[in-house]
Design a protein around this motif. Structure first.
Motif, PDB file in Angstrom:
ATOM      1  N   ASP A 129       0.827  -1.210   0.000  1.00  0.00           N
ATOM      2  CA  ASP A 129       0.000   0.000   0.000  1.00  0.00           C
ATOM      3  C   ASP A 129       0.860   1.259   0.000  1.00  0.00           C
ATOM      4  O   ASP A 129       0.556   2.234  -0.701  1.00  0.00           O
ATOM      5  CB  ASP A 129      -0.924   0.005   1.219  1.00  0.00           C
ATOM      6  N   CYS A 178      -6.590  17.587   9.482  1.00  0.00           N
ATOM      7  CA  CYS A 178      -6.193  17.195   8.125  1.00  0.00           C
ATOM      8  C   CYS A 178      -5.262  18.236   7.509  1.00  0.00           C
ATOM      9  O   CYS A 178      -4.287  17.897   6.836  1.00  0.00           O
ATOM     10  CB  CYS A 178      -7.432  17.005   7.251  1.00  0.00           C
ATOM     11  N   TYR A 200      -2.893  16.946   4.527  1.00  0.00           N
ATOM     12  CA  TYR A 200      -3.860  16.231   3.704  1.00  0.00           C
ATOM     13  C   TYR A 200      -4.907  17.148   3.068  1.00  0.00           C
ATOM     14  O   TYR A 200      -5.664  16.712   2.189  1.00  0.00           O
ATOM     15  CB  TYR A 200      -4.590  15.166   4.524  1.00  0.00           C
ATOM     16  N   ILE A 243      -5.983   9.054   0.315  1.00  0.00           N
ATOM     17  CA  ILE A 243      -6.630   8.446   1.489  1.00  0.00           C
ATOM     18  C   ILE A 243      -8.001   9.069   1.700  1.00  0.00           C
ATOM     19  O   ILE A 243      -8.478   9.195   2.832  1.00  0.00           O
ATOM     20  CB  ILE A 243      -5.756   8.598   2.760  1.00  0.00           C
ATOM     21  N   ASN A 300     -10.985   8.015   1.327  1.00  0.00           N
ATOM     22  CA  ASN A 300     -11.966   7.205   2.063  1.00  0.00           C
ATOM     23  C   ASN A 300     -11.790   7.341   3.572  1.00  0.00           C
ATOM     24  O   ASN A 300     -12.766   7.457   4.317  1.00  0.00           O
ATOM     25  CB  ASN A 300     -11.863   5.734   1.644  1.00  0.00           C
ATOM     26  N   SER A 301     -10.547   7.331   4.028  1.00  0.00           N
ATOM     27  CA  SER A 301     -10.286   7.481   5.458  1.00  0.00           C
ATOM     28  C   SER A 301     -10.695   8.866   5.958  1.00  0.00           C
ATOM     29  O   SER A 301     -11.258   9.012   7.049  1.00  0.00           O
ATOM     30  CB  SER A 301      -8.802   7.233   5.758  1.00  0.00           C
ATOM     31  N   ILE A 302     -10.408   9.875   5.148  1.00  0.00           N
ATOM     32  CA  ILE A 302     -10.792  11.241   5.525  1.00  0.00           C
ATOM     33  C   ILE A 302     -12.307  11.372   5.605  1.00  0.00           C
ATOM     34  O   ILE A 302     -12.850  11.973   6.542  1.00  0.00           O
ATOM     35  CB  ILE A 302     -10.197  12.262   4.541  1.00  0.00           C
ATOM     36  N   CYS A 323     -14.418   9.009   6.263  1.00  0.00           N
ATOM     37  CA  CYS A 323     -14.878   8.297   7.477  1.00  0.00           C
ATOM     38  C   CYS A 323     -14.750   9.189   8.700  1.00  0.00           C
ATOM     39  O   CYS A 323     -15.642   9.238   9.563  1.00  0.00           O
ATOM     40  CB  CYS A 323     -14.083   7.028   7.670  1.00  0.00           C
ATOM     41  N   GLY A 324     -13.647   9.915   8.798  1.00  0.00           N
ATOM     42  CA  GLY A 324     -13.446  10.821   9.926  1.00  0.00           C
ATOM     43  C   GLY A 324     -14.369  12.022   9.870  1.00  0.00           C
ATOM     44  O   GLY A 324     -14.808  12.531  10.914  1.00  0.00           O
TER      45      GLY A 324
END
Length: 362
Positions: A206, A330, A335, A352, A354-356, A358-359
Motif C-alpha cells: 500500500d 487534516c 492532507y 486516502i 476514504n479514510s478522511i 470516514c473521519g
C-alpha cells in the motif's frame, strides 16, 4: 445545469483479470437487437421524464468500440445531443483502425477514451489485456490521422512488478500519441474478478502504491496534465465534461444492464442482465436519493474542492464544530487546505480520501 447520457455497451472480446464491470463475451461486435433495445430505452425515458437534449453522451463498457460506426450513428440520432455536446467513446486499441475511427467521427463521436493501461507487453499479458503496446501506439496514431483532437488515455498504476520506468514509458507513449487527457488508476483487487480470486505475484505494498501515485501526480503536472480529480489529469480545456456531471451531482441517465442514473436527486439502476434488457423486462431499481453526504463525497474527489456555502445553499447543512476540528487536523497533517470557505484535499489527502471521509462523516 448540464445533463449527461450514459450508454452501456456490455460486450467484450475477453474479460480482463482485474475487471468487475458488467460485461459479456462477444466475438462479432454488438448485436443489432441490443442497439435497438437502447434506442427504445432512450425514446421511452425521454418521453416519460421530459428530458432535455444531453450536453454529454458517453459510450461506456464493456468495449464500446465493438459498435460499428453506423450503430453509433443510430444511437446518437436517438440521443439527439445538444449542439456542442461532448460525445465520448471508450475504445480498446485492438478494435480500431483509421477507417473505423473516421466513421465514429462522422457519426458524431468527438472524444476518444483509449484503454492503453501500460506500455509494457508483459504487464498487458499479466492483466489479460488483448492488445500490445504497439497496438496502442497504432491506435493513437490512427485517432490523430482520423481527425480526433480530444483523445484520452486510461492507464493503471502500481501493477505487479511495477516501476517508475514503466510509468515513464507509458506517459511517453501517450504524449507522443497526442493524448490531451489521462485517467490514471491504481490497480484494485475486486471480489469476483480473476485477480480477486487469485492475486498476482509482485504487487506493490500500500505504501509503495501511494508513492507511485504521488510520483505520477507530480510527473503528470510537469508534463502539462493538471490534476482536476483523484484519478484524472488534463491539458487546459480538455477536462472530461461527462464525469464532471457525476462529481458535481448533476443529472444523468444511464441505460443498459448495470447502468446507474440520477435524475432530480432520484437514483436508480438497471439490473445486471443483458437478457432482461433485450426483452424490455428490466425495470429500473430505485436506489435512494442524492443528498448532502453524496455532495461532500463527490466534491472532495475534485481538486476544486467542497464549497461550504454551496453545501449550505443546496442542502441546508453546515459543518459542526467537531467536523471543523477534524478538518484542521487534516490541514496540519498536509492532507487538506481550508480557507474557511472551501475544503480541498491535497494529492496526499486524495489518496486516502476514504479514510478522511470516514473521519469527517462518521
Amino acid at each position: 445545469m448540464a445533463f449527461g447520457l450514459y450508454l452501456h455497451i456490455p460486450y467484450c472480446l475477453a474479460k480482463c483479470r482485474y475487471c468487475d464491470f458488467y460485461s459479456r463475451r462477444a466475438s462479432r461486435g454488438v448485436p443489432e437487437e441490443y442497439v435497438a433495445a437502447l434506442e427504445r430505452a432512450i425514446a421511452g425515458f425521454y418521453a416519460r421524464e421530459s428530458l432535455p437534449p444531453p450536453n454529454t453522451v458517453y459510450f461506456g463498457g464493456g468495449t464500446p468500440s465493438l459498435l460499428s460506426p453506423a450503430q453509433a450513428a443510430r444511437l446518437l440520432a436517438a440521443a439527439a445531443p445538444a449542439p456542442g455536446a461532448e460525445v465520448t467513446l471508450e475504445a480498446n486499441p485492438e478494435t480500431v483502425n483509421e477507417k473505423k475511427l473516421e466513421g465514429f467521427l462522422r457519426a458524431g463521436v468527438n472524444r476518444l477514451s483509449l484503454g492503453v493501461q501500460t506500455a509494457r507487453n508483459e504487464s498487458l499479458l499479466r492483466l489479460g489485456r488483448p492488445h500490445t503496446a504497439a497496438q496502442s501506439r497504432a491506435a493513437l496514431a490512427a485517432a490523430k490521422a482520423a481527425g480526433f483532437a480530444n483523445i484520452s488515455g486510461d492507464i493503471m498504476l502500481a501493477l505487479p512488478h511495477y516501476s517508475q520506468a514503466e510509468f515513464r514509458e507509458t506517459l511517453e507513449l501517450l504524449q507522443q500519441g497526442g493524448a490531451a487527457h489521462i485517467s490514471a488508476y491504481l490497480l484494485k483487487l475486486e471480489p469476483g474478478t480473476a485477480f480477486g480470486r487469485t492475486p498476482p505475484e509482485g504487487l506493490p505494498t500500500d505504501d509503495q502504491a501511494a508513492e507511485f501515485y504521488l510520483a505520477a501526480v507530480e510527473r503528470l503536472e510537469q508534463a502539462g496534465y493538471a490534476q482536476y480529480e483523484i484519478s484524472n489529469f488534463a491539458r487546459p480545456g480538455f477536462e472530461g465534461r461527462h464525469n464532471l456531471i457525476y462529481w458535481n451531482c448533476g443529472d444523468y441517465l444511464g441505460l443498459g444492464p448495470a447502468a446507474h442514473s440520477c435524475l432530480g436527486g432520484r437514483r436508480f439502476y438497471f439490473p445486471s442482465s443483458t437478457g432482461a434488457f433485450l426483452a424490455g423486462t428490466a425495470a429500473p431499481v430505485p436506489d435512494g436519493g442524492c443528498g448532502a453526504e453524496d455532495f461532500i463525497i463527490l466534491q472532495l474527489r475534485l481538486t476544486t474542492g467542497l464549497s461550504l456555502p454551496a453545501l449550505k445553499e443546496k442542502y441546508n447543512m453546515e459543518f459542526t464544530q467537531k467536523q471543523l476540528q477534524f478538518v484542521e487536523k487534516c490541514v496540519s497533517a498536509g492532507y487538506a487546505r481550508f480557507n474557511g470557505h472551501t475544503l480541498r484535499l491535497t494529492p496526499a489527502g486524495l489518496i486516502i480520501q476514504n479514510s478522511i471521509l470516514c473521519g469527517l462523516l462518521g
